[in-house]
Design a protein around this motif. Structure first.
Motif, PDB file in Angstrom:
ATOM      1  N   LEU A  83     -55.705 -22.118-105.256  1.00 37.23           N
ATOM      2  CA  LEU A  83     -54.934 -22.370-106.474  1.00 37.23           C
ATOM      3  C   LEU A  83     -53.958 -23.530-106.273  1.00 37.23           C
ATOM      4  CD1 LEU A  83     -54.243 -21.478-109.364  1.00 37.23           C
ATOM      5  CD2 LEU A  83     -52.539 -19.930-108.371  1.00 37.23           C
ATOM      6  N   MET A  84     -53.328 -23.604-105.115  1.00 31.94           N
ATOM      7  CA  MET A  84     -52.399 -24.699-104.826  1.00 31.94           C
ATOM      8  C   MET A  84     -53.110 -26.047-104.916  1.00 31.94           C
ATOM      9  SD  MET A  84     -50.387 -25.599-101.269  1.00 31.94           S
ATOM     10  CE  MET A  84     -51.960 -26.063-100.541  1.00 31.94           C
ATOM     11  N   ALA A  85     -54.288 -26.138-104.323  1.00 26.57           N
ATOM     12  CA  ALA A  85     -55.043 -27.393-104.359  1.00 26.57           C
ATOM     13  C   ALA A  85     -55.442 -27.753-105.787  1.00 26.57           C
ATOM     14  CB  ALA A  85     -56.272 -27.286-103.474  1.00 26.57           C
ATOM     15  N   GLN A  86     -55.826 -26.766-106.577  1.00 24.73           N
ATOM     16  CA  GLN A  86     -56.233 -27.032-107.959  1.00 24.73           C
ATOM     17  C   GLN A  86     -55.068 -27.503-108.822  1.00 24.73           C
ATOM     18  OE1 GLN A  86     -57.893 -23.233-109.000  1.00 24.73           O
ATOM     19  NE2 GLN A  86     -59.923 -23.734-108.223  1.00 24.73           N
ATOM     20  N   GLN A  87     -53.898 -26.950-108.589  1.00 27.81           N
ATOM     21  CA  GLN A  87     -52.765 -27.243-109.453  1.00 27.81           C
ATOM     22  C   GLN A  87     -51.951 -28.450-108.993  1.00 27.81           C
ATOM     23  OE1 GLN A  87     -50.601 -23.489-109.650  1.00 27.81           O
ATOM     24  NE2 GLN A  87     -51.723 -22.888-111.487  1.00 27.81           N
ATOM     25  N   ARG A  88     -52.037 -28.831-107.732  1.00 30.15           N
ATOM     26  CA  ARG A  88     -51.161 -29.893-107.230  1.00 30.15           C
ATOM     27  C   ARG A  88     -51.892 -31.183-106.870  1.00 30.15           C
ATOM     28  NH1 ARG A  88     -46.557 -28.900-103.250  1.00 30.15           N
ATOM     29  NH2 ARG A  88     -45.928 -30.750-104.438  1.00 30.15           N
ATOM     30  N   LEU A  89     -53.175 -31.126-106.560  1.00 31.42           N
ATOM     31  CA  LEU A  89     -53.931 -32.318-106.170  1.00 31.42           C
ATOM     32  C   LEU A  89     -54.824 -32.740-107.327  1.00 31.42           C
ATOM     33  CD1 LEU A  89     -54.950 -31.308-102.519  1.00 31.42           C
ATOM     34  CD2 LEU A  89     -52.899 -32.520-103.295  1.00 31.42           C
ATOM     35  N   HIS A  90     -54.547 -33.923-107.881  1.00 30.88           N
ATOM     36  CA  HIS A  90     -55.283 -34.402-109.050  1.00 30.88           C
ATOM     37  C   HIS A  90     -56.010 -35.710-108.739  1.00 30.88           C
ATOM     38  CE1 HIS A  90     -52.813 -32.046-112.294  1.00 30.88           C
ATOM     39  NE2 HIS A  90     -53.193 -31.297-111.283  1.00 30.88           N
ATOM     40  N   PRO A  91     -57.335 -35.761-108.880  1.00 31.42           N
ATOM     41  CA  PRO A  91     -58.049 -37.026-108.706  1.00 31.42           C
ATOM     42  C   PRO A  91     -57.851 -37.921-109.925  1.00 31.42           C
ATOM     43  CG  PRO A  91     -59.591 -35.260-109.249  1.00 31.42           C
ATOM     44  CD  PRO A  91     -58.239 -34.615-109.097  1.00 31.42           C
ATOM     45  N   THR A  92     -57.422 -39.157-109.700  1.00 31.01           N
ATOM     46  CA  THR A  92     -57.167 -40.091-110.801  1.00 31.01           C
ATOM     47  C   THR A  92     -57.916 -41.410-110.637  1.00 31.01           C
ATOM     48  OG1 THR A  92     -55.199 -40.916-109.647  1.00 31.01           O
ATOM     49  CG2 THR A  92     -54.861 -39.157-111.252  1.00 31.01           C
ATOM     50  N   GLY A  93     -58.731 -41.534-109.601  1.00 32.94           N
ATOM     51  CA  GLY A  93     -59.437 -42.789-109.358  1.00 32.94           C
ATOM     52  C   GLY A  93     -60.779 -42.834-110.048  1.00 32.94           C
ATOM     53  N   SER A  94     -61.429 -43.983-109.954  1.00 35.40           N
ATOM     54  CA  SER A  94     -62.762 -44.160-110.537  1.00 35.40           C
ATOM     55  C   SER A  94     -63.861 -44.070-109.488  1.00 35.40           C
ATOM     56  CB  SER A  94     -62.832 -45.520-111.242  1.00 35.40           C
ATOM     57  OG  SER A  94     -62.531 -46.571-110.336  1.00 35.40           O
ATOM     58  N   THR A  95     -63.488 -44.155-108.226  1.00 32.15           N
ATOM     59  CA  THR A  95     -64.449 -44.021-107.130  1.00 32.15           C
ATOM     60  C   THR A  95     -63.834 -43.174-106.028  1.00 32.15           C
ATOM     61  OG1 THR A  95     -63.630 -46.048-106.065  1.00 32.15           O
ATOM     62  CG2 THR A  95     -65.477 -46.281-107.610  1.00 32.15           C
ATOM     63  N   GLY A  96     -64.648 -42.811-105.055  1.00 28.26           N
ATOM     64  CA  GLY A  96     -64.145 -42.061-103.899  1.00 28.26           C
ATOM     65  C   GLY A  96     -64.217 -40.559-104.107  1.00 28.26           C
ATOM     66  N   ARG A  97     -64.021 -39.853-102.994  1.00 29.95           N
ATOM     67  CA  ARG A  97     -64.152 -38.392-103.003  1.00 29.95           C
ATOM     68  C   ARG A  97     -63.137 -37.791-102.044  1.00 29.95           C
ATOM     69  NH1 ARG A  97     -67.590 -35.300 -99.472  1.00 29.95           N
ATOM     70  NH2 ARG A  97     -68.036 -33.185-100.261  1.00 29.95           N
ATOM     71  N   GLY A  98     -62.546 -36.667-102.449  1.00 24.70           N
ATOM     72  CA  GLY A  98     -61.620 -35.939-101.598  1.00 24.70           C
ATOM     73  C   GLY A  98     -62.157 -34.546-101.310  1.00 24.70           C
ATOM     74  N   VAL A  99     -61.864 -34.062-100.108  1.00 24.32           N
ATOM     75  CA  VAL A  99     -62.286 -32.711 -99.710  1.00 24.32           C
ATOM     76  C   VAL A  99     -61.078 -31.977 -99.149  1.00 24.32           C
ATOM     77  CG1 VAL A  99     -63.801 -31.320 -98.261  1.00 24.32           C
ATOM     78  CG2 VAL A  99     -64.633 -33.490 -99.206  1.00 24.32           C
TER      79      VAL A  99
END
Length: 266
Positions: A83-99
């Protein structure tokens, strides 16, 4: 026959007494720890961290220890971390990937009246189009001395809450310290290391832009003051006055009295 009836009555009496005692004991235990309700965790009120990647994946790879009590908590550490990751980490780029990977999420009871927990997470950011890679690891441990006045579920809930408070602080610290160049605002504009751009058509031909990004005026021909030109040019009588030395001191005008008869008394 009479003896059997008496014995049968005594047996029924003792069975009834045991049942009453058992119910009383159960009622006493229930009264010590009445049913409890626990608030669901929420981290949406904390600062959001916008990351310059197009998507974020959350993976739970935490293998619980054989004596882990995490699953018995009203809200498990694994659920809280997700839940912490869902609520606090937001992808805003057009490329790339985070895990975002949950590596460890354990709660144990090392000794009587002591609960201990450990959380470990790993965040990896990759963008092949920019040949960029970044990763951080955040881990926290916490230990609570618990009281028998509270239920076991209550104690587990409180320890998990303390662990998550510490993890929220630690993860944000690691990201801002080591992945600052991946942070953006809500629109995706980089917060650090932004590349400044300028339309070349609007740049004046008399200016140049050096590598440091500051604009300097191009060198122009030095305009010689008129007075200096007069000193450097021949005088009307045919004599030439040498130009003053660069290091020569500037002459100071000396005051002179006006010619006689200039001043008049009132």
């Amino acid at each position: 026959m009479i003896m059997r009836s008496v014995l049968s009555s005594h047996s029924s009496f003792w069975r009834l007494l045991c049942c009453v005692g058992g119910f009383s004991l159960l009622a006493g235990c229930t009264s010590n720890h009445p049913p409890e309700t626990f608030a669901s965790p929420d981290y949406s009120y904390l600062p959001k961290m916008n990351l310059s990647v197009s998507k974020l994946e959350i993976i739970d790879q935490a293998a619980p220890l054989h004596d882990s009590l995490a699953a018995k908590s009203p809200t498990s550490p694994n659920e809280s971390l997700t839940l912490m990751a869902q609520q606090r980490l937001h992808p805003t780029g057009s490329t790339g990937r985070g895990v975002f990977t949950i590596v460890k999420a354990d709660i144990t009871e090392p000794t009587d009246n002591v609960l201990a927990g450990k959380l470990v997470v790993h965040l990896t950011l990759d963008d092949p189009t920019r040949s960029s890679h970044g990763d951080v690891t955040a881990q926290v441990t916490h230990q609570d001395n618990v009281s028998e006045k509270n239920s076991k579920r209550h104690n587990l809930y409180e320890l998990n809450r303390h662990l998550m408070d510490d993890m929220n602080v630690e993860l944000e610290y690691q990201i801002r310290k080591n992945l600052g160049y991946w942070l953006t605002d809500a629109t995706g504009t980089p917060l650090n290391g932004a590349i400044a751009t300028q339309n070349l058509d609007t740049i004046d031909n008399t200016t140049s832009v050096p590598a440091n990004g500051t604009s300097n005026t191009a060198l122009q021909p030095v305009q010689t003051p008129t007075a200096l030109q007069d000193l450097q040019n021949p005088i009307s009588n045919g004599q030439t006055t040498p130009a003053p030395s660069v290091n020569a001191p500037t002459p100071i005008a000396q005051p002179h009295s006006p010619p006689p008869g200039t001043l008049q008394l009132p």
